[in-house]
Design an enzyme around this catalytic site. Structure first.
Site, PDB file in Angstrom:
ATOM      1  N   LYS A  32      -5.021   4.946   3.400  1.00 39.88           N
ATOM      2  CA  LYS A  32      -4.025   3.930   3.751  1.00 39.88           C
ATOM      3  C   LYS A  32      -4.712   2.673   4.254  1.00 39.88           C
ATOM      4  O   LYS A  32      -5.483   2.727   5.216  1.00 39.88           O
ATOM      5  CB  LYS A  32      -3.072   4.449   4.834  1.00 39.88           C
ATOM      6  CG  LYS A  32      -1.997   3.419   5.208  1.00 39.88           C
ATOM      7  CD  LYS A  32      -1.077   3.926   6.292  1.00 39.88           C
ATOM      8  CE  LYS A  32      -1.546   3.570   7.678  1.00 39.88           C
ATOM      9  NZ  LYS A  32      -1.028   2.309   8.214  1.00 39.88           N
ATOM     10  N   ASP A  59      -0.168  -0.449   2.990  1.00 42.76           N
ATOM     11  CA  ASP A  59       0.852  -0.522   4.046  1.00 42.76           C
ATOM     12  C   ASP A  59       1.013  -1.983   4.460  1.00 42.76           C
ATOM     13  O   ASP A  59       0.575  -2.388   5.531  1.00 42.76           O
ATOM     14  CB  ASP A  59       0.396   0.358   5.218  1.00 42.76           C
ATOM     15  CG  ASP A  59       1.455   0.484   6.294  1.00 42.76           C
ATOM     16  OD1 ASP A  59       2.629   0.128   6.040  1.00 42.76           O
ATOM     17  OD2 ASP A  59       1.118   0.941   7.397  1.00 42.76           O
ATOM     18  N   LYS A  61       4.022  -3.724   4.489  1.00 50.20           N
ATOM     19  CA  LYS A  61       5.323  -3.953   5.146  1.00 50.20           C
ATOM     20  C   LYS A  61       5.954  -5.280   4.737  1.00 50.20           C
ATOM     21  O   LYS A  61       6.245  -6.139   5.572  1.00 50.20           O
ATOM     22  CB  LYS A  61       5.168  -3.883   6.673  1.00 50.20           C
ATOM     23  CG  LYS A  61       4.682  -2.526   7.179  1.00 50.20           C
ATOM     24  CD  LYS A  61       4.744  -2.426   8.694  1.00 50.20           C
ATOM     25  CE  LYS A  61       4.405  -1.058   9.221  1.00 50.20           C
ATOM     26  NZ  LYS A  61       2.985  -0.669   9.080  1.00 50.20           N
ATOM     27  N   HIS A  63       8.534  -8.127   3.911  1.00 49.91           N
ATOM     28  CA  HIS A  63       9.843  -8.497   4.469  1.00 49.91           C
ATOM     29  C   HIS A  63      10.036  -9.989   4.226  1.00 49.91           C
ATOM     30  O   HIS A  63       9.517 -10.818   4.978  1.00 49.91           O
ATOM     31  CB  HIS A  63       9.874  -8.187   5.979  1.00 49.91           C
ATOM     32  CG  HIS A  63      11.221  -8.340   6.609  1.00 49.91           C
ATOM     33  ND1 HIS A  63      11.464  -8.038   7.924  1.00 49.91           N
ATOM     34  CD2 HIS A  63      12.409  -8.760   6.110  1.00 49.91           C
ATOM     35  CE1 HIS A  63      12.733  -8.261   8.210  1.00 49.91           C
ATOM     36  NE2 HIS A  63      13.327  -8.714   7.117  1.00 49.91           N
ATOM     37  N   ASP A  64      10.784 -10.326   3.155  1.00 55.82           N
ATOM     38  CA  ASP A  64      11.009 -11.739   2.828  1.00 55.82           C
ATOM     39  C   ASP A  64      12.217 -11.787   1.892  1.00 55.82           C
ATOM     40  O   ASP A  64      12.871 -10.762   1.696  1.00 55.82           O
ATOM     41  CB  ASP A  64       9.735 -12.328   2.174  1.00 55.82           C
ATOM     42  CG  ASP A  64       9.579 -13.821   2.436  1.00 55.82           C
ATOM     43  OD1 ASP A  64      10.581 -14.557   2.271  1.00 55.82           O
ATOM     44  OD2 ASP A  64       8.474 -14.254   2.795  1.00 55.82           O
ATOM     45  N   ILE A  65      12.496 -12.940   1.298  1.00 58.88           N
ATOM     46  CA  ILE A  65      13.633 -12.988   0.375  1.00 58.88           C
ATOM     47  C   ILE A  65      13.291 -12.141  -0.863  1.00 58.88           C
ATOM     48  O   ILE A  65      12.101 -11.947  -1.182  1.00 58.88           O
ATOM     49  CB  ILE A  65      13.998 -14.441  -0.032  1.00 58.88           C
ATOM     50  CG1 ILE A  65      12.805 -15.152  -0.677  1.00 58.88           C
ATOM     51  CG2 ILE A  65      14.512 -15.222   1.177  1.00 58.88           C
ATOM     52  CD1 ILE A  65      13.160 -16.499  -1.294  1.00 58.88           C
ATOM     53  N   PRO A  66      14.321 -11.607  -1.541  1.00 56.77           N
ATOM     54  CA  PRO A  66      14.069 -10.680  -2.655  1.00 56.77           C
ATOM     55  C   PRO A  66      13.099 -11.229  -3.698  1.00 56.77           C
ATOM     56  O   PRO A  66      12.198 -10.514  -4.154  1.00 56.77           O
ATOM     57  CB  PRO A  66      15.467 -10.479  -3.254  1.00 56.77           C
ATOM     58  CG  PRO A  66      16.394 -10.650  -2.091  1.00 56.77           C
ATOM     59  CD  PRO A  66      15.768 -11.735  -1.247  1.00 56.77           C
ATOM     60  N   ASN A  67      13.246 -12.494  -4.052  1.00 55.33           N
ATOM     61  CA  ASN A  67      12.388 -13.076  -5.087  1.00 55.33           C
ATOM     62  C   ASN A  67      10.909 -13.049  -4.692  1.00 55.33           C
ATOM     63  O   ASN A  67      10.035 -12.718  -5.495  1.00 55.33           O
ATOM     64  CB  ASN A  67      12.851 -14.520  -5.323  1.00 55.33           C
ATOM     65  CG  ASN A  67      12.194 -15.128  -6.523  1.00 55.33           C
ATOM     66  OD1 ASN A  67      12.280 -14.583  -7.619  1.00 55.33           O
ATOM     67  ND2 ASN A  67      11.507 -16.243  -6.318  1.00 55.33           N
ATOM     68  N   THR A 115       8.182   1.553  15.789  1.00 53.82           N
ATOM     69  CA  THR A 115       8.257   2.404  16.989  1.00 53.82           C
ATOM     70  C   THR A 115       7.803   1.654  18.237  1.00 53.82           C
ATOM     71  O   THR A 115       7.927   2.152  19.349  1.00 53.82           O
ATOM     72  CB  THR A 115       7.403   3.677  16.812  1.00 53.82           C
ATOM     73  OG1 THR A 115       6.184   3.313  16.195  1.00 53.82           O
ATOM     74  CG2 THR A 115       8.105   4.704  15.968  1.00 53.82           C
ATOM     75  N   ARG A 175      -1.250  14.616  15.388  1.00 52.92           N
ATOM     76  CA  ARG A 175      -2.438  15.032  16.138  1.00 52.92           C
ATOM     77  C   ARG A 175      -2.677  16.517  15.922  1.00 52.92           C
ATOM     78  O   ARG A 175      -1.791  17.331  16.187  1.00 52.92           O
ATOM     79  CB  ARG A 175      -2.263  14.753  17.633  1.00 52.92           C
ATOM     80  CG  ARG A 175      -2.272  13.269  17.993  1.00 52.92           C
ATOM     81  CD  ARG A 175      -3.614  12.618  17.689  1.00 52.92           C
ATOM     82  NE  ARG A 175      -3.618  11.180  17.906  1.00 52.92           N
ATOM     83  CZ  ARG A 175      -3.412  10.260  16.961  1.00 52.92           C
ATOM     84  NH1 ARG A 175      -3.169  10.623  15.718  1.00 52.92           N
ATOM     85  NH2 ARG A 175      -3.461   8.978  17.256  1.00 52.92           N
ATOM     86  N   GLY A 204      -5.286   8.764  11.278  1.00 57.48           N
ATOM     87  CA  GLY A 204      -6.354   7.792  11.475  1.00 57.48           C
ATOM     88  C   GLY A 204      -7.406   8.290  12.424  1.00 57.48           C
ATOM     89  O   GLY A 204      -8.368   8.963  12.058  1.00 57.48           O
ATOM     90  N   ARG A 205      -7.207   7.993  13.711  1.00 55.83           N
ATOM     91  CA  ARG A 205      -8.226   8.257  14.719  1.00 55.83           C
ATOM     92  C   ARG A 205      -8.702   9.704  14.833  1.00 55.83           C
ATOM     93  O   ARG A 205      -9.898   9.917  15.075  1.00 55.83           O
ATOM     94  CB  ARG A 205      -7.762   7.711  16.082  1.00 55.83           C
ATOM     95  CG  ARG A 205      -7.788   6.186  16.102  1.00 55.83           C
ATOM     96  CD  ARG A 205      -6.971   5.612  17.221  1.00 55.83           C
ATOM     97  NE  ARG A 205      -5.545   5.831  16.999  1.00 55.83           N
ATOM     98  CZ  ARG A 205      -4.595   5.409  17.815  1.00 55.83           C
ATOM     99  NH1 ARG A 205      -4.915   4.744  18.908  1.00 55.83           N
ATOM    100  NH2 ARG A 205      -3.323   5.627  17.526  1.00 55.83           N
TER     101      ARG A 205
HETATM  102  O1  C5P Z   1      -4.962   6.647  14.432  1.00 55.39           O
HETATM  103  P1  C5P Z   1      -3.609   7.182  14.136  1.00 55.39           P
HETATM  104  O2  C5P Z   1      -3.620   8.547  13.482  1.00 55.39           O
HETATM  105  O3  C5P Z   1      -2.669   7.093  15.303  1.00 55.39           O
HETATM  106  O4  C5P Z   1      -3.077   6.172  13.011  1.00 55.39           O
HETATM  107  C1  C5P Z   1      -1.805   6.205  12.541  1.00 55.39           C
HETATM  108  C2  C5P Z   1      -1.580   5.096  11.533  1.00 55.39           C
HETATM  109  O5  C5P Z   1      -0.190   5.030  11.262  1.00 55.39           O
HETATM  110  C3  C5P Z   1      -1.990   3.716  11.989  1.00 55.39           C
HETATM  111  O6  C5P Z   1      -2.403   2.969  10.828  1.00 55.39           O
HETATM  112  C4  C5P Z   1      -0.715   3.146  12.562  1.00 55.39           C
HETATM  113  O7  C5P Z   1      -0.651   1.758  12.485  1.00 55.39           O
HETATM  114  C5  C5P Z   1       0.338   3.772  11.656  1.00 55.39           C
HETATM  115  N1  C5P Z   1       1.666   3.947  12.269  1.00 55.39           N
HETATM  116  C6  C5P Z   1       1.875   4.666  13.436  1.00 55.39           C
HETATM  117  N2  C5P Z   1       3.113   4.830  13.960  1.00 55.39           N
HETATM  118  C7  C5P Z   1       4.148   4.308  13.346  1.00 55.39           C
HETATM  119  C8  C5P Z   1       3.988   3.584  12.162  1.00 55.39           C
HETATM  120  C9  C5P Z   1       2.708   3.431  11.647  1.00 55.39           C
HETATM  121  O8  C5P Z   1       0.927   5.165  14.028  1.00 55.39           O
HETATM  122  N3  C5P Z   1       5.336   4.489  13.853  1.00 55.39           N
END
Ligand code: C5P
Length: 224
Positions: A32, A59, A61, A63-67, A115, A175, A204-205
């Site tokens: 991603k 990723d 995201k 977000h703008d006008i449809p065109n 979130t 996690r 990610g982490r």
């Molecule tokens: O490092 P970690 O596993 O927390 O990474 C999660 C990924 O998902 C990051 O790229 C983060 O920006 C994204 N993300 C998130 N929570 C959300 C939406 C997206 O952690 N609600």
């Protein structure tokens, strides 16, 4: 079943990002790339990561006008992304046009509510009512607009799947058991999210910051 884990490559420098992907690529299903990576490394960066041969999730995201969103969606065909995100708050026409403009093999998935927003933030943007109500409203809108699915938490995915049986659900905030939670508050294990109906597990982490990223990715894979 193919590996549902997409590694969130939130690594600012390109060379370490490439090295990380090389290390773990046998134990993940895709990568991603978010706004930070795309703004820093652009087309070159995406192609460099795509060389690893794994599916790419952009990723961005939209977000703008449809065109404009449709034109942006066409512009990214060149990357052949497996998954792309748009904001459901852009409305039905924007989502319909985004899906129509996406390549046939690209899943278009909606972000419902960030979130990072709490109830006060919602009210200050003119949204009255609970966050849950707003998430469900936007999920229904995304479904009606013909999108493939939404991004949701591991706790919500079971509920959302009941209402949208063939939806494609992207779940971050995971996690593995025993790991630290970092800044993710409502954590779920990758296995539990998959059992509840997640199509894609964004991690990610727990992999990127592990002492041995390859072992961490392998251990997560083994639980699935
Ligand atoms: O490092 P970690 O596993 O927390 O990474 C999660 C990924 O998902 C990051 O790229 C983060 O920006 C994204 N993300 C998130 N929570 C959300 C939406 C997206 O952690 N609600």
């Amino acid at each position: 079943m193919s590996n549902p884990v997409y590694l969130a490559l939130d690594v600012p420098q390109l060379e370490p990002a490439k090295a990380l992907v090389e290390k773990v690529k046998a134990h993940i299903g895709g990568v991603k790339l978010g706004l930070e990576f795309f703004c820093a490394h652009g087309a070159h960066g995406v192609h460099e990561i795509a060389h690893c041969g794994l599916p790419i999730f952009l990723d961005l995201k939209f977000h703008d006008i449809p065109n404009t969103v449709a034109a942006a969606m066409q512009a990214i065909h060149v990357y052949e992304p497996a998954i792309v995100t748009v904001h459901a708050a852009g409305g039905r026409a924007m989502m319909e046009d985004a899906k129509a403009a996406a390549a046939a093999g690209t899943k278009v998935v909606a972000v419902t509510m960030l979130t990072s927003l709490d109830a006060n933030d919602l009210t200050s943007t003119g949204v009255y009512g609970s966050a849950e109500t707003q998430v469900m409203r936007l999920a229904e809108l995304a479904h009606a607009a013909g999108l493939d699915g939404i991004v949701c938490s591991g706790q919500e995915v079971g509920m959302v799947k009941k209402a949208w049986k063939d939806g494609y659900f992207v779940v971050p905030g995971l996690r593995p058991t025993g790991g630290g939670t970092g800044d993710q508050k409502r954590v779920v294990t990758p296995r539990a999210a998959r059992d509840n109906g997640a199509s894609v597990l964004v991690i990610g982490r727990p992999i990127a910051r592990a002492e041995d990223p390859e072992a961490a990715a392998r251990a997560i894979e083994a639980t699935l």
